[in-house]
Design a protein around this motif. Structure first.
Motif, PDB file in Angstrom:
ATOM      1  N   SER A  85      49.203  28.299  32.023  1.00 26.76           N
ATOM      2  CA  SER A  85      50.102  29.332  31.530  1.00 26.76           C
ATOM      3  C   SER A  85      50.228  30.464  32.540  1.00 26.76           C
ATOM      4  CB  SER A  85      49.577  29.880  30.197  1.00 26.76           C
ATOM      5  OG  SER A  85      49.542  28.870  29.219  1.00 26.76           O
ATOM      6  N   PRO A  86      51.260  31.295  32.399  1.00 28.81           N
ATOM      7  CA  PRO A  86      51.417  32.411  33.328  1.00 28.81           C
ATOM      8  C   PRO A  86      50.191  33.314  33.364  1.00 28.81           C
ATOM      9  CG  PRO A  86      53.412  32.116  32.051  1.00 28.81           C
ATOM     10  CD  PRO A  86      52.385  31.208  31.453  1.00 28.81           C
ATOM     11  N   PHE A  87      49.830  33.734  34.563  1.00 28.81           N
ATOM     12  CA  PHE A  87      48.772  34.701  34.843  1.00 28.81           C
ATOM     13  C   PHE A  87      47.365  34.158  34.606  1.00 28.81           C
ATOM     14  CE2 PHE A  87      52.579  37.223  34.000  1.00 28.81           C
ATOM     15  CZ  PHE A  87      52.669  37.903  35.206  1.00 28.81           C
ATOM     16  N   SER A 133      48.705  28.798  24.885  1.00 27.83           N
ATOM     17  CA  SER A 133      47.889  29.980  24.666  1.00 27.83           C
ATOM     18  C   SER A 133      46.837  30.105  25.745  1.00 27.83           C
ATOM     19  CB  SER A 133      47.208  29.914  23.284  1.00 27.83           C
ATOM     20  OG  SER A 133      46.241  30.942  23.159  1.00 27.83           O
ATOM     21  N   PHE A 134      46.568  31.322  26.145  1.00 24.20           N
ATOM     22  CA  PHE A 134      45.605  31.594  27.192  1.00 24.20           C
ATOM     23  C   PHE A 134      44.201  31.163  26.790  1.00 24.20           C
ATOM     24  CE2 PHE A 134      44.969  33.503  31.199  1.00 24.20           C
ATOM     25  CZ  PHE A 134      43.780  34.214  31.189  1.00 24.20           C
ATOM     26  N   HIS A 135      43.957  31.044  25.486  1.00 19.75           N
ATOM     27  CA  HIS A 135      42.611  30.742  24.997  1.00 19.75           C
ATOM     28  C   HIS A 135      42.389  29.267  24.666  1.00 19.75           C
ATOM     29  CE1 HIS A 135      41.635  34.965  24.930  1.00 19.75           C
ATOM     30  NE2 HIS A 135      42.688  35.212  24.196  1.00 19.75           N
ATOM     31  N   THR A 136      43.405  28.429  24.818  1.00 15.81           N
ATOM     32  CA  THR A 136      43.218  27.013  24.532  1.00 15.81           C
ATOM     33  C   THR A 136      42.754  26.284  25.791  1.00 15.81           C
ATOM     34  OG1 THR A 136      45.528  26.515  25.056  1.00 15.81           O
ATOM     35  CG2 THR A 136      45.013  27.020  22.760  1.00 15.81           C
ATOM     36  N   LEU A 209      50.560  41.233  27.530  1.00 19.79           N
ATOM     37  CA  LEU A 209      50.200  42.370  28.368  1.00 19.79           C
ATOM     38  C   LEU A 209      48.825  42.166  28.992  1.00 19.79           C
ATOM     39  CD1 LEU A 209      51.403  45.417  26.215  1.00 19.79           C
ATOM     40  CD2 LEU A 209      52.356  44.661  28.401  1.00 19.79           C
ATOM     41  N   LEU A 210      47.898  41.625  28.211  1.00 23.12           N
ATOM     42  CA  LEU A 210      46.549  41.392  28.723  1.00 23.12           C
ATOM     43  C   LEU A 210      46.542  40.297  29.779  1.00 23.12           C
ATOM     44  CD1 LEU A 210      44.489  41.599  25.407  1.00 23.12           C
ATOM     45  CD2 LEU A 210      44.458  43.233  27.283  1.00 23.12           C
ATOM     46  N   ILE A 211      47.322  39.254  29.564  1.00 21.05           N
ATOM     47  CA  ILE A 211      47.410  38.160  30.532  1.00 21.05           C
ATOM     48  C   ILE A 211      47.922  38.668  31.875  1.00 21.05           C
ATOM     49  CG2 ILE A 211      48.687  36.048  31.095  1.00 21.05           C
ATOM     50  CD1 ILE A 211      48.564  35.338  28.108  1.00 21.05           C
ATOM     51  N   ILE A 250      40.352  42.610  24.082  1.00 17.71           N
ATOM     52  CA  ILE A 250      40.320  43.203  25.423  1.00 17.71           C
ATOM     53  C   ILE A 250      39.018  42.845  26.128  1.00 17.71           C
ATOM     54  CG2 ILE A 250      40.236  45.373  26.725  1.00 17.71           C
ATOM     55  CD1 ILE A 250      42.094  46.554  24.550  1.00 17.71           C
ATOM     56  N   ILE A 251      37.909  42.940  25.396  1.00 17.18           N
ATOM     57  CA  ILE A 251      36.600  42.604  25.965  1.00 17.18           C
ATOM     58  C   ILE A 251      36.579  41.136  26.396  1.00 17.18           C
ATOM     59  CG2 ILE A 251      34.139  42.273  25.438  1.00 17.18           C
ATOM     60  CD1 ILE A 251      34.362  44.789  23.654  1.00 17.18           C
ATOM     61  N   GLU A 252      37.114  40.241  25.555  1.00 12.32           N
ATOM     62  CA  GLU A 252      37.146  38.811  25.884  1.00 12.32           C
ATOM     63  C   GLU A 252      37.934  38.559  27.161  1.00 12.32           C
ATOM     64  OE1 GLU A 252      38.612  36.612  22.581  1.00 12.32           O
ATOM     65  OE2 GLU A 252      36.841  36.988  21.330  1.00 12.32           O
ATOM     66  N   PHE A 253      39.072  39.237  27.304  1.00  9.65           N
ATOM     67  CA  PHE A 253      39.877  39.069  28.508  1.00  9.65           C
ATOM     68  C   PHE A 253      39.146  39.614  29.731  1.00  9.65           C
ATOM     69  CE2 PHE A 253      43.458  37.921  25.919  1.00  9.65           C
ATOM     70  CZ  PHE A 253      44.300  37.237  26.779  1.00  9.65           C
ATOM     71  N   ARG A 254      38.489  40.751  29.579  1.00 11.61           N
ATOM     72  CA  ARG A 254      37.736  41.325  30.703  1.00 11.61           C
ATOM     73  C   ARG A 254      36.638  40.371  31.165  1.00 11.61           C
ATOM     74  NH1 ARG A 254      35.361  47.137  30.561  1.00 11.61           N
ATOM     75  NH2 ARG A 254      36.108  47.370  32.696  1.00 11.61           N
TER      76      ARG A 254
END
Length: 304
Positions: A85-87, A133-136, A209-211, A250-254
């Motif tokens: 996925s993007p990013f 999805s970024f999380h799959t 936005l987070l991605i 946000i924490i998960e993405f960081r």
């Protein structure tokens, strides 16, 4: 870190002159990519840690290359369906002595949401096709029968993209949509599809936005301000859509970003700490250990 907005720049470097279609869609075989990598004009972009502002579906029959997507490493590239996925952070590793035959067979399909007249926003793609999805999981093993079905569509896309016939874009768009729905069926994600109501739309935009962040994530108020809504409303929408608070997301993405950089680069931990907004490396180490149980150095030294 390099972020590619242009598909052909990523694949072929600056000297490739593609068609107007290449701005939104491009398909190549693995053999073609191997041949282009041997040219001096190619910059080796695929082997560098990078992000893209577009989607990729890799239909891999076999390949000697190994890929890293996020902080995960995938070496077994046989009958694979890779979805990037993007990013998402990405890099490609391959044996130094690989040749075209060893490189394997398959197709790389790249596209932007702008290709679809009815799916112009990225969050609509993510909601209609949850495997983006970024999380799959980005990598799926297919059975021979499943691979046959997806491979047929990839072959049709490849042939259509190389013939300048009337309604070429419409046919490509139709084949790609068909492939996406086939993938959704194969991965049995149809029960995960949700309608785009208000709180789901807000949560999807927040995710987007987070991605798009490059490492230095802000507080909830930073993102609510970008979306012109209150922090409380953003948190409520995210909680309803995901079951998690906006702060947790946000924490998960960081943490995911930190893991990716630790695994995919040799950047000193002190530099990563500074980029993430920490004034002291010790604080960065404590933060990472709090959520992973390991120090950044321990995580980096772990075998995949």
């Amino acid at each position: 870190m390099k972020i590619f907005n242009n598909i052909v720049e990523l694949l072929y470097g600056d000297n490739y002159r593609g068609s107007k279609l290449d701005e939104y869609f491009h398909i190549a075989t693995l053999s073609e990519m191997k041949e282009y990598r041997e040219r001096e004009s190619f910059k080796g972009n695929m082997t560098l840690l990078h992000k893209r502002d577009f989607y990729e579906i890799a239909v891999i029959i076999s390949s000697a290359s190994k890929v890293r997507i996020g902080d995960n490493y995938y070496a077994d590239q046989k009958n694979n369906l890779n979805i990037i996925s993007p990013f998402q952070l990405f890099s490609l590793e391959r044996d130094k002595d690989d040749d075209i035959k060893k490189q394997g067979n398959g197709y790389l399909i790249f596209f932007k949401p702008e290709l679809f007249s009815s799916l112009e926003q990225a969050y609509e793609l993510h909601n209609e096709f949850p495997f983006f999805s970024f999380h799959t999981s980005p990598v799926y093993k297919l059975s021979p029968t499943e691979m046959h079905d997806i491979l047929y569509l990839a072959e049709q896309l490849y042939l259509e993209a190389r013939e300048d016939k009337i309604n070429r874009v419409e046919v490509i768009r139709s084949y790609l949509i068909l492939m996406l729905y086939k993938i959704k069926r194969l991965l049995r994600t149809e029960n995960s599809i949700v309608s785009i109501n208000r709180h789901e739309e807000i949560a999807s935009k927040f995710d987007r936005l987070l991605i798009a962040e490059s490492g230095k994530y802000g507080p909830v108020s930073y993102y609510s301000g970008k979306m012109n809504i209150s922090s409380v409303y953003l948190s409520e929408c995210v909680k309803k859509a995901t079951g998690k608070s906006a702060k947790q997301i946000i924490i998960e993405f960081r943490i995911l970003y930190i893991k990716s950089v630790l695994k995919q680069s040799n950047t000193p931990i002190s530099i990563i700490s500074e980029r993430m907004g920490f004034t002291e490396v010790t604080n960065f180490t404590k933060y990472f250990k709090k959520y992973t149980g390991k120090t950044p150095l321990q995580f980096r030294r772990e075998k995949n």
